[in-house]
Design a protein around this motif. Structure first.
Motif, PDB file in Angstrom:
ATOM      1  N   ILE A  74       0.817  -1.068   0.101  1.00 18.28           N
ATOM      2  CA  ILE A  74       0.133   0.086   0.104  1.00 18.28           C
ATOM      3  C   ILE A  74       1.077   1.124  -0.091  1.00 18.28           C
ATOM      4  O   ILE A  74       0.705   2.220  -0.382  1.00 18.28           O
ATOM      5  N   LYS A  75       2.077   1.159   0.671  1.00 22.10           N
ATOM      6  CA  LYS A  75       2.845   2.210   0.695  1.00 22.10           C
ATOM      7  C   LYS A  75       3.208   2.657  -0.648  1.00 22.10           C
ATOM      8  O   LYS A  75       3.545   3.899  -1.176  1.00 22.10           O
ATOM      9  N   GLU A  76       3.377   1.746  -1.527  1.00 18.07           N
ATOM     10  CA  GLU A  76       3.973   1.864  -2.950  1.00 18.07           C
ATOM     11  C   GLU A  76       2.857   2.294  -3.885  1.00 18.07           C
ATOM     12  O   GLU A  76       3.060   2.796  -5.109  1.00 18.07           O
ATOM     13  N   ASN A  77       1.662   1.917  -3.425  1.00 14.63           N
ATOM     14  CA  ASN A  77       0.511   2.175  -4.496  1.00 14.63           C
ATOM     15  C   ASN A  77      -0.857   2.669  -3.675  1.00 14.63           C
ATOM     16  O   ASN A  77      -1.820   1.890  -3.726  1.00 14.63           O
ATOM     17  N   TRP A  78      -0.727   3.802  -2.823  1.00 16.41           N
ATOM     18  CA  TRP A  78      -1.616   4.048  -1.991  1.00 16.41           C
ATOM     19  C   TRP A  78      -2.806   4.925  -2.796  1.00 16.41           C
ATOM     20  O   TRP A  78      -3.940   4.998  -2.410  1.00 16.41           O
ATOM     21  N   LEU A  79      -2.410   5.325  -3.973  1.00 15.93           N
ATOM     22  CA  LEU A  79      -3.389   6.223  -4.769  1.00 15.93           C
ATOM     23  C   LEU A  79      -4.340   5.340  -5.496  1.00 15.93           C
ATOM     24  O   LEU A  79      -5.537   5.731  -5.295  1.00 15.93           O
ATOM     25  N   ILE A  80      -3.832   4.553  -6.311  1.00 13.01           N
ATOM     26  CA  ILE A  80      -4.754   3.568  -7.191  1.00 13.01           C
ATOM     27  C   ILE A  80      -5.113   2.306  -6.821  1.00 13.01           C
ATOM     28  O   ILE A  80      -5.518   1.517  -7.394  1.00 13.01           O
ATOM     29  N   GLY A  81      -3.890   1.865  -5.821  1.00 12.02           N
ATOM     30  CA  GLY A  81      -3.961   0.365  -5.456  1.00 12.02           C
ATOM     31  C   GLY A  81      -3.223  -0.486  -6.680  1.00 12.02           C
ATOM     32  O   GLY A  81      -2.762  -0.062  -7.714  1.00 12.02           O
ATOM     33  N   VAL A  82      -3.343  -1.725  -6.378  1.00 14.63           N
ATOM     34  CA  VAL A  82      -2.618  -2.695  -7.546  1.00 14.63           C
ATOM     35  C   VAL A  82      -3.722  -3.183  -8.436  1.00 14.63           C
ATOM     36  O   VAL A  82      -3.200  -3.699  -9.469  1.00 14.63           O
ATOM     37  N   GLY A  83      -4.908  -2.909  -8.187  1.00 14.40           N
ATOM     38  CA  GLY A  83      -5.988  -3.566  -9.022  1.00 14.40           C
ATOM     39  C   GLY A  83      -6.415  -4.877  -8.517  1.00 14.40           C
ATOM     40  O   GLY A  83      -5.720  -5.800  -7.756  1.00 14.40           O
ATOM     41  N   PRO A  84      -7.620  -5.474  -8.911  1.00 14.71           N
ATOM     42  CA  PRO A  84      -8.079  -6.727  -8.249  1.00 14.71           C
ATOM     43  C   PRO A  84      -7.480  -7.723  -8.605  1.00 14.71           C
ATOM     44  O   PRO A  84      -7.380  -8.797  -7.961  1.00 14.71           O
ATOM     45  N   GLY A  85      -6.914  -7.766  -9.937  1.00  8.33           N
ATOM     46  CA  GLY A  85      -6.358  -8.869 -10.512  1.00  8.33           C
ATOM     47  C   GLY A  85      -4.840  -9.169 -10.002  1.00  8.33           C
ATOM     48  O   GLY A  85      -4.433 -10.401 -10.255  1.00  8.33           O
ATOM     49  N   ASP A  86      -4.289  -8.110  -9.416  1.00 11.68           N
ATOM     50  CA  ASP A  86      -2.784  -8.434  -9.083  1.00 11.68           C
ATOM     51  C   ASP A  86      -2.612  -8.572  -7.565  1.00 11.68           C
ATOM     52  O   ASP A  86      -1.307  -8.460  -7.154  1.00 11.68           O
ATOM     53  N   VAL A  87      -3.689  -8.419  -6.829  1.00 10.70           N
ATOM     54  CA  VAL A  87      -3.542  -8.720  -5.422  1.00 10.70           C
ATOM     55  C   VAL A  87      -2.763  -9.886  -4.914  1.00 10.70           C
ATOM     56  O   VAL A  87      -1.868  -9.730  -4.173  1.00 10.70           O
ATOM     57  N   VAL A  88      -3.342 -11.013  -5.427  1.00  6.67           N
ATOM     58  CA  VAL A  88      -2.646 -12.166  -4.993  1.00  6.67           C
ATOM     59  C   VAL A  88      -1.047 -12.132  -5.432  1.00  6.67           C
ATOM     60  O   VAL A  88      -0.204 -12.769  -4.596  1.00  6.67           O
ATOM     61  N   ASP A  89      -0.705 -11.802  -6.740  1.00  3.62           N
ATOM     62  CA  ASP A  89       0.529 -11.720  -6.956  1.00  3.62           C
ATOM     63  C   ASP A  89       1.436 -10.725  -6.397  1.00  3.62           C
ATOM     64  O   ASP A  89       2.727 -11.354  -6.121  1.00  3.62           O
ATOM     65  N   GLU A  90       0.931  -9.758  -6.109  1.00  4.65           N
ATOM     66  CA  GLU A  90       1.721  -8.859  -5.248  1.00  4.65           C
ATOM     67  C   GLU A  90       2.173  -9.377  -4.025  1.00  4.65           C
ATOM     68  O   GLU A  90       2.990  -9.042  -3.329  1.00  4.65           O
ATOM     69  N   LEU A  91       1.083 -10.077  -3.302  1.00 10.05           N
ATOM     70  CA  LEU A  91       1.126 -10.609  -1.901  1.00 10.05           C
ATOM     71  C   LEU A  91       2.347 -11.667  -2.123  1.00 10.05           C
ATOM     72  O   LEU A  91       3.203 -11.771  -1.359  1.00 10.05           O
ATOM     73  N   GLU A  92       2.147 -12.406  -2.930  1.00  9.65           N
ATOM     74  CA  GLU A  92       3.128 -13.806  -3.058  1.00  9.65           C
ATOM     75  C   GLU A  92       4.484 -13.116  -3.307  1.00  9.65           C
ATOM     76  O   GLU A  92       5.568 -13.505  -2.719  1.00  9.65           O
ATOM     77  N   LEU A  93       4.716 -12.005  -3.993  1.00 11.22           N
ATOM     78  CA  LEU A  93       5.833 -11.338  -4.409  1.00 11.22           C
ATOM     79  C   LEU A  93       6.419 -10.832  -2.900  1.00 11.22           C
ATOM     80  O   LEU A  93       7.567 -11.118  -2.732  1.00 11.22           O
ATOM     81  N   SER A  94       5.872 -10.303  -2.251  1.00 18.72           N
ATOM     82  CA  SER A  94       6.136  -9.636  -0.982  1.00 18.72           C
ATOM     83  C   SER A  94       6.447 -10.558   0.022  1.00 18.72           C
ATOM     84  O   SER A  94       7.501 -10.603   0.837  1.00 18.72           O
ATOM     85  N   TYR A  95       5.887 -11.684   0.012  1.00 16.53           N
ATOM     86  CA  TYR A  95       6.111 -13.119   1.080  1.00 16.53           C
ATOM     87  C   TYR A  95       7.552 -13.548   0.670  1.00 16.53           C
ATOM     88  O   TYR A  95       8.170 -13.665   1.754  1.00 16.53           O
ATOM     89  N   GLU A  96       7.610 -13.649  -0.671  1.00 16.66           N
ATOM     90  CA  GLU A  96       9.004 -14.098  -0.922  1.00 16.66           C
ATOM     91  C   GLU A  96      10.063 -13.267  -0.621  1.00 16.66           C
ATOM     92  O   GLU A  96      11.153 -13.602  -0.203  1.00 16.66           O
ATOM     93  N   ARG A  97      10.015 -11.905  -1.026  1.00 22.63           N
ATOM     94  CA  ARG A  97      10.960 -10.776  -0.739  1.00 22.63           C
ATOM     95  C   ARG A  97      11.229 -10.702   0.780  1.00 22.63           C
ATOM     96  O   ARG A  97      12.420 -10.544   0.989  1.00 22.63           O
ATOM     97  N   ASN A  98      10.291 -10.860   1.651  1.00 21.64           N
ATOM     98  CA  ASN A  98      10.397 -10.735   3.075  1.00 21.64           C
ATOM     99  C   ASN A  98      10.486 -11.926   3.804  1.00 21.64           C
ATOM    100  O   ASN A  98      10.887 -11.866   5.399  1.00 21.64           O
ATOM    101  N   ASN A  99      10.729 -13.181   3.121  1.00 23.78           N
ATOM    102  CA  ASN A  99      11.059 -14.409   3.660  1.00 23.78           C
ATOM    103  C   ASN A  99       9.839 -14.769   4.861  1.00 23.78           C
ATOM    104  O   ASN A  99      10.181 -15.641   5.712  1.00 23.78           O
ATOM    105  N   PHE A 100       8.575 -14.552   4.440  1.00 24.22           N
ATOM    106  CA  PHE A 100       7.219 -14.826   5.021  1.00 24.22           C
ATOM    107  C   PHE A 100       6.986 -16.684   4.512  1.00 24.22           C
ATOM    108  O   PHE A 100       5.989 -16.451   3.795  1.00 24.22           O
ATOM    109  N   ARG A 101       7.815 -17.188   5.019  1.00 18.43           N
ATOM    110  CA  ARG A 101       7.755 -18.670   4.536  1.00 18.43           C
ATOM    111  C   ARG A 101       6.325 -19.287   4.771  1.00 18.43           C
ATOM    112  O   ARG A 101       5.799 -20.045   3.616  1.00 18.43           O
TER     113      ARG A 101
END
Length: 202
Positions: A74-101
């Motif tokens: 949200i901090k990077e996309n607070w104005l218009i968001g990531v869109g309904p279709g990209d929520v899951v993909d963005e979360l998965e990338l964040s989990y991988e980046r932060n090592n939230f296994r």
């Protein structure tokens, strides 16, 4: 409940009964071992949030991971968001980046509809969603309807602990009853009778 009591929508005995019921139900649920364990884990997570083991597949830990990732996106996309279709993909990338296994393994959702709406549609989506609850509570108070007020309160609590709109049933359920309480639900009988009495006297 405080607003309802102040506006005299509900009487003292009704408020007391409701509070006793809620407190009693909460205490009885804490007596269930599984619920007690989850509640204990939640308290421990909040107290020791700097020492969280993100590999642990425990509900509170995974939800905390999802919420942290959501806030980061949200901090990077607070104005218009990531869109309904990209929520899951963005979360998965964040989990991988932060090592939230654990969250990555279980594909965890934020479990908060306000947070998900902000993530999906940005600040305008969040404001629009909050406005729905503003209208619901305003109508409940204006019509002096305990039922409408309770519906709004219950849905507010549910949306704080789950993102219901990822399911079609959740969207239909909320849209149907919310439309009813905003556009169709009548004023309370007591309110109508009071207005009729005033009208007859004038």
């Amino acid at each position: 409940m405080a607003i309802s009591y102040y506006k005299k929508i509900i009487k003292t005995y009704a408020l007391a009964t409701l509070l006793i019921f809620v407190i009693g139900l909460s205490l009885s649920m804490l007596a269930i071992p599984r619920v007690k364990t989850r509640f204990t884990n939640l308290i421990e997570l909040v107290v020791n949030r700097d020492k969280v083991d993100y590999t642990q597949q425990e509900s509170s830990t995974m939800r905390f991971s999802a919420m942290k990732s959501s806030v980061e996106i949200i901090k990077e996309n607070w104005l218009i968001g990531v869109g309904p279709g990209d929520v899951v993909d963005e979360l998965e990338l964040s989990y991988e980046r932060n090592n939230f296994r654990a969250a990555e393994c279980k594909h965890t959702n934020p479990h908060n509809q306000f947070l998900r709406s902000f993530l999906m549609s940005g600040i305008f989506g969040l404001i629009s969603f909050i406005l729905i609850f503003y209208i619901l509570f305003r109508n409940g108070i204006k019509k002096k309807s305990v039922l409408a007020f309770l519906w709004s309160f219950i849905m507010l609590i549910i949306f704080l602990v789950d993102d219901m709109f990822i399911f079609r049933d959740g969207v239909v359920y909320f849209a149907f009853f919310t439309s009813y309480f905003i556009f169709i639900h009548p004023k309370s009988k007591a309110f109508i009778e009071k207005n009729n009495t005033i009208s007859s006297q004038t």
